[in-house]
Write an enzyme that holds these catalytic residues in place. Structure first.
Site, mmCIF file in Angstrom:
data_model
loop_
_atom_site.group_PDB
_atom_site.id
_atom_site.type_symbol
_atom_site.label_atom_id
_atom_site.label_comp_id
_atom_site.label_asym_id
_atom_site.label_seq_id
_atom_site.Cartn_x
_atom_site.Cartn_y
_atom_site.Cartn_z
ATOM 1 N N LYS A 94 0.753 -1.282 -0.173
ATOM 2 C CA LYS A 94 -0.069 0.151 0.127
ATOM 3 C C LYS A 94 0.916 1.113 -0.121
ATOM 4 O O LYS A 94 1.929 1.463 0.911
ATOM 5 C CB LYS A 94 -0.789 -0.007 1.045
ATOM 6 C CG LYS A 94 -1.850 1.137 1.146
ATOM 7 C CD LYS A 94 -2.968 0.808 0.571
ATOM 8 C CE LYS A 94 -3.960 2.224 -0.102
ATOM 9 N NZ LYS A 94 -3.348 2.910 -1.169
ATOM 10 N N LYS A 130 5.609 1.677 -2.825
ATOM 11 C CA LYS A 130 5.307 2.955 -3.549
ATOM 12 C C LYS A 130 5.519 3.078 -5.099
ATOM 13 O O LYS A 130 6.295 1.894 -5.599
ATOM 14 C CB LYS A 130 6.332 3.912 -3.055
ATOM 15 C CG LYS A 130 5.956 5.303 -3.116
ATOM 16 C CD LYS A 130 5.253 5.812 -2.019
ATOM 17 C CE LYS A 130 4.847 7.060 -1.932
ATOM 18 N NZ LYS A 130 3.976 7.649 -0.870
ATOM 19 N N ASP A 170 -0.094 10.591 -4.462
ATOM 20 C CA ASP A 170 1.376 11.315 -3.826
ATOM 21 C C ASP A 170 1.524 12.594 -4.737
ATOM 22 O O ASP A 170 0.750 13.098 -5.553
ATOM 23 C CB ASP A 170 2.495 10.467 -4.019
ATOM 24 C CG ASP A 170 3.431 10.569 -3.007
ATOM 25 O OD1 ASP A 170 3.273 10.384 -1.805
ATOM 26 O OD2 ASP A 170 4.502 11.536 -3.347
#
Ligand code: GLU
Length: 449
Positions: A94, A130, A170
């Site tokens: 995640k 990520k 992000d």
């Protein structure tokens, strides 16, 4: 690098730098964690036996792929994209996707590594990962963004799944990009798999308060740090770097708690207004018009824009770095301390350099590292997954309340862990140790995998 490591940890660190050459941000993130694990390896010798630290520093899987796309004039561009699936001991990988020209493997690995501990700290069942691309969204049309996202997902989809890997946003990736990514995933897989992405729009499976969560959570964490010192936010002057999603909602929550936010920034410069910034105007300029923050000073006579200005030179009680990694160095930390700053909570990931962190800790100001202070975003992503799994959607109030409880718990956990290991008030050690213990216990239980 700042502090020295004990001999065994130094050997592990040397191995990491040797195996991952040229990835300075990843080295920095690993060093920052290893610096604080000395007392943990002393207390739990089985960690060495199981090689847990070596394992935690090596991603489970790293994917690098080509993303070809055509701009509005028909010209072809080739970008590179990454997904680093770092650790799945606590749940599916995640973590967000970042679109920014500075992205390369070292950035994604540092972010993925931090995410493992951050996600452990949330107490939610999520592992760490990520991704991102060196694609620069600046100046691109909606159509170009869509084509890029579709091309990226056409490769990435095969590695994702609600039980496997769950990306989110992000830097450079918000609701618009996630919409294009989700649409393409749905089209290729022929599955309406809500739980495969978080940060979705409210109309298509998103959670209330997800957009606000990182910024709100940072301020909740800040409040808890202040409370532990018998203080609060009321009447404090505050500077917040950045003007993206995290900065805007940190600003909003800080203002709600009586702080006066006098400055923020973007990559071109800073805006300052000692009378306090107008949140609604910033939201319009950034969220709706997608303009530079300098537009604010054109509209408001009491505000000034300083092109290339350094936000950390503005005197304040509280500083919230909410922009990007290594945006606040030793010089900046020194200036903030000299100017009377009493608290720093990080909305961004690793925004303070090791030298800056050392100075904040020596000055004994309240310093909340990103791993703990910005965990509200990913925690609320886990709440979004929970709602998707039960085909439910909660109210804003309920979701925000859950977020608040999670941040209070994270603070308590960091605070107590720091005390337990003999470093009261050291949230860096508290966060690293608590996050690490959570992940390492799960890893040891699962054997050599
Ligand atoms: N990118 C955010 C972070 O750094 C959120 C990740 C997520 O929601 O999965 O934690």
């Amino acid at each position: 690098m700042s502090a020295r490591l004990d001999e065994r940890l130094e050997r592990i660190y040397q191995e990491v730098t040797h195996r991952n050459p040229g990835e300075s941000e990843f080295h920095q993130a690993v060093h920052e964690v290893l610096e604080t694990l000395g007392p943990v390896v002393a207390k739990y010798p089985e960690l060495a036996e199981h090689k847990v630290i070596q394992r935690v520093c090596e991603p489970e899987r790293q994917i690098i792929f080509r993303v070809p796309w055509q701009d509005d004039r028909g010209e072809i561009h080739i970008n590179r994209a990454f997904r680093v699936e770092f650790n799945s001991a606590l749940g599916p990988y995640k973590g967000g996707m970042r679109f920014h020209p500075s992205v390369y493997l070292g950035i994604i690995k540092f972010l993925g590594f931090e995410q493992v501990f951050k996600n452990g700290l949330t107490g939610m069942p999520i592992g760490g990962g990520k991704g991102g691309s060196d694609f620069d969204p600046k100046g691109r049309s909606d159509d170009e963004i869509m084509r890029f996202c579709q091309s990226l997902m056409t490769e990435l989809y095969r590695y994702l799944g609600e039980y496997t890997d769950v990306p989110a946003g992000d830097i450079g990736v918000g609701e618009r990009e996630l919409g294009f990514l989700f649409g393409q995933y749905k089209r290729i897989t022929n599955r309406y798999e809500s739980g495969v992405l978080t940060g979705k729009g409210l109309a298509w499976g998103g959670s209330c308060a997800r957009k606000e969560a990182t910024g709100y959570g940072t301020v909740y964490f800040l409040q808890e740090m202040l409370k532990a010192r018998g203080d609060d936010l009321d009447g404090k002057t505050c500077v917040i770097s950045g003007s993206g999603n995290v900065a805007i909602y940190a600003m909003s929550k800080a203002m709600q708690h009586g702080a006066k936010v006098i400055a923020c920034s973007d990559s071109a410069g800073i805006i300052v207004d000692e009378q306090g910034l107008d949140l609604a105007r910033i939201k319009r300029i950034k969220e709706i018009e997608r303009r530079r923050i300098s537009a604010y000073a054109d509209e408001v006579s009491s505000a000034r824009h300083i092109a290339g200005g350094n936000l950390w030179e503005i005197p304040c009680d509280v500083a919230l770095p909410c922009a990007t990694q290594n945006e606040l160095d030793g010089k900046d930390a020194k200036r903030l301390i000299e100017n009377g700053c009493i608290a720093v909570a990080e909305g961004a990931n690793m925004p303070t350099t090791p030298e800056g962190v050392r100075l904040f800790q020596e000055a004994k100001i309240a310093y909340g590292p990103g791993k703990a202070a910005n965990a509200g975003g990913v925690a609320t992503s886990a709440l979004e997954m929970q709602q998707n799994a039960s085909r439910d959607s909660w109210t804003f109030e309920h979701t925000e309340q859950r977020l608040r409880e999670i941040m209070i718990d994270i603070h308590r956990n960091c605070h107590e862990t720091a005390e337990e290991f003999g470093m009261p008030g050291d949230y860096v050690s508290g966060a690293n140790i608590a996050g690490f213990l959570k992940v390492s216990k799960a890893m040891m239980a699962m054997g050599v995998i």
